[in-house]
Scaffold this motif. Structure first.
Motif, PDB file in Angstrom:
ATOM      1  N   MET A 116       0.887  -1.328  -0.047  1.00 43.63           N
ATOM      2  CA  MET A 116      -0.057   0.129  -0.019  1.00 43.63           C
ATOM      3  C   MET A 116       0.742   1.228  -0.170  1.00 43.63           C
ATOM      4  O   MET A 116       0.257   2.400   0.013  1.00 43.63           O
ATOM      5  N   GLY A 117       2.063   1.179   0.179  1.00 41.19           N
ATOM      6  CA  GLY A 117       3.132   2.361  -0.070  1.00 41.19           C
ATOM      7  C   GLY A 117       3.414   2.750   1.448  1.00 41.19           C
ATOM      8  O   GLY A 117       3.797   3.903   1.666  1.00 41.19           O
ATOM      9  N   GLY A 118       3.040   1.945   2.116  1.00 49.06           N
ATOM     10  CA  GLY A 118       3.448   2.266   3.573  1.00 49.06           C
ATOM     11  C   GLY A 118       4.585   1.446   4.610  1.00 49.06           C
ATOM     12  O   GLY A 118       5.272   0.774   3.693  1.00 49.06           O
ATOM     13  N   THR A 119       4.657   1.584   5.717  1.00 46.53           N
ATOM     14  CA  THR A 119       5.724   0.915   6.668  1.00 46.53           C
ATOM     15  C   THR A 119       5.114   0.006   7.576  1.00 46.53           C
ATOM     16  O   THR A 119       4.205   0.485   8.192  1.00 46.53           O
ATOM     17  N   ALA A 120       5.834  -0.887   7.935  1.00 49.06           N
ATOM     18  CA  ALA A 120       5.398  -1.895   8.824  1.00 49.06           C
ATOM     19  C   ALA A 120       6.923  -2.139   9.772  1.00 49.06           C
ATOM     20  O   ALA A 120       7.774  -2.490   9.445  1.00 49.06           O
ATOM     21  N   THR A 121       6.792  -1.614  11.155  1.00 47.35           N
ATOM     22  CA  THR A 121       7.940  -1.937  12.226  1.00 47.35           C
ATOM     23  C   THR A 121       7.422  -2.715  13.346  1.00 47.35           C
ATOM     24  O   THR A 121       6.381  -2.431  13.955  1.00 47.35           O
ATOM     25  N   PRO A 140     -12.465  11.689   3.349  1.00 42.04           N
ATOM     26  CA  PRO A 140     -13.739  12.035   2.603  1.00 42.04           C
ATOM     27  C   PRO A 140     -13.591  13.091   1.311  1.00 42.04           C
ATOM     28  O   PRO A 140     -14.274  13.316   0.456  1.00 42.04           O
ATOM     29  N   ASP A 141     -12.641  13.976   1.736  1.00 42.03           N
ATOM     30  CA  ASP A 141     -12.311  15.126   0.949  1.00 42.03           C
ATOM     31  C   ASP A 141     -11.424  14.705  -0.364  1.00 42.03           C
ATOM     32  O   ASP A 141     -11.030  15.582  -1.148  1.00 42.03           O
ATOM     33  N   GLY A 142     -10.690  13.491  -0.311  1.00 44.33           N
ATOM     34  CA  GLY A 142      -9.838  13.175  -1.347  1.00 44.33           C
ATOM     35  C   GLY A 142      -8.386  13.422  -1.009  1.00 44.33           C
ATOM     36  O   GLY A 142      -7.361  13.079  -1.600  1.00 44.33           O
ATOM     37  N   GLN A 143      -8.339  13.967   0.421  1.00 45.36           N
ATOM     38  CA  GLN A 143      -6.840  14.407   0.917  1.00 45.36           C
ATOM     39  C   GLN A 143      -6.028  13.199   1.336  1.00 45.36           C
ATOM     40  O   GLN A 143      -6.695  12.171   1.962  1.00 45.36           O
ATOM     41  N   ILE A 144      -4.848  12.890   1.210  1.00 42.75           N
ATOM     42  CA  ILE A 144      -4.096  11.731   1.561  1.00 42.75           C
ATOM     43  C   ILE A 144      -3.308  12.213   2.909  1.00 42.75           C
ATOM     44  O   ILE A 144      -2.868  13.030   2.691  1.00 42.75           O
ATOM     45  N   PHE A 145      -3.384  11.192   3.761  1.00 45.23           N
ATOM     46  CA  PHE A 145      -2.585  11.283   4.872  1.00 45.23           C
ATOM     47  C   PHE A 145      -2.190  10.181   5.486  1.00 45.23           C
ATOM     48  O   PHE A 145      -2.629   9.130   4.993  1.00 45.23           O
ATOM     49  N   SER A 146      -1.168  10.054   6.344  1.00 41.48           N
ATOM     50  CA  SER A 146      -0.479   8.991   6.984  1.00 41.48           C
ATOM     51  C   SER A 146      -1.259   8.711   8.079  1.00 41.48           C
ATOM     52  O   SER A 146      -1.576   9.267   9.143  1.00 41.48           O
TER      53      SER A 146
END
Length: 217
Positions: A116-121, A140-146
């Motif tokens: 998914m493009g993330g990290t796992a530690t 819901p507004d289409g903004q991407i955040f972590s």
């Protein structure tokens, strides 16, 4: 107090059980979560506990219980316990009799986070080795955040309990104790019926609850 199943595959479990005969039994847990056979009946049926079928939980004051229910089948898929800006998701799965599957499942979750493009530690927490995931999420507004979460796995006798800590409790240690205490107080009711490894243990609405029920302690 507040707060899919696959087709049965007895052959699969029997084959796994044979393979497990030479494996050692996991060390007994000093504290919860516990199997229903490890607690007295009066503890299991205490008034402050909520019976959700495969899981019996005890919430914290002010905690809200939300049940993720499949609209078509009406089956409860997961339990979500929310307290202020933190949450704890609980799911339980069938596992082999004498070996745990958390280490294997943990690697799969880490691989999915990477996809998914993330990290796992991996980190050591109060319940053993857990994962800290940081994955991109679209609002819901289409903004991407972590989004950061802690994924905790507890291997029990013939079950795996997977808990995901979300919100502030996943990133701020001072907010984590209520979620960790709720997890420690959870009792898993595995039952004796044969089930395929990784099959979800059946959850149900608490007595008298409606499918969309949410309650507050």
């Amino acid at each position: 107090m507040i707060f899919r199943r696959k087709a049965k595959n007895e052959d699969l479990e029997n084959e796994q059980a044979l393979a497990d005969e030479e494996a050692g039994t996991p060390e007994p847990r000093a504290e919860g979560p516990f199997d229903s056979t490890e607690v007295d009946a009066d503890v299991l049926e205490a008034e402050d506990r909520i019976n959700l079928g495969a899981l019996v939980i005890t919430g914290q004051p002010g905690m809200e219980l939300r049940l993720q229910v499949d609209e078509q089948s009406g089956q409860v898929q997961a339990i979500l316990l929310v307290l202020e800006d933190s949450a704890l998701e609980l799911r339980a799965f069938a596992a082999p009799k004498k070996t745990g599957i958390w280490s294997e499942v943990r690697r799969e979750i880490a691989a999915e986070a990477s996809r998914m493009g993330g990290t796992a530690t991996e980190t050591e927490g109060p319940f053993g080795t857990e994962l800290v995931l940081v994955v991109p999420v679209e609002d819901p507004d289409g903004q991407i955040f972590s989004q950061t979460s802690r994924v905790i796995g507890v291997d029990g006798p013939r079950w795996l309990l997977r808990a995901t800590v979300l919100g502030r409790a996943a990133v701020e240690p001072d907010a984590a104790p209520p979620m960790e205490e709720t997890l420690r107080n959870t009792i898993v009711v595995r039952g004796t019926e044969p089930m395929a490894v990784r099959e979800s243990l059946p959850l149900q609405l608490p007595p008298g609850a409606q499918p969309a029920a949410e309650a507050e302690a």
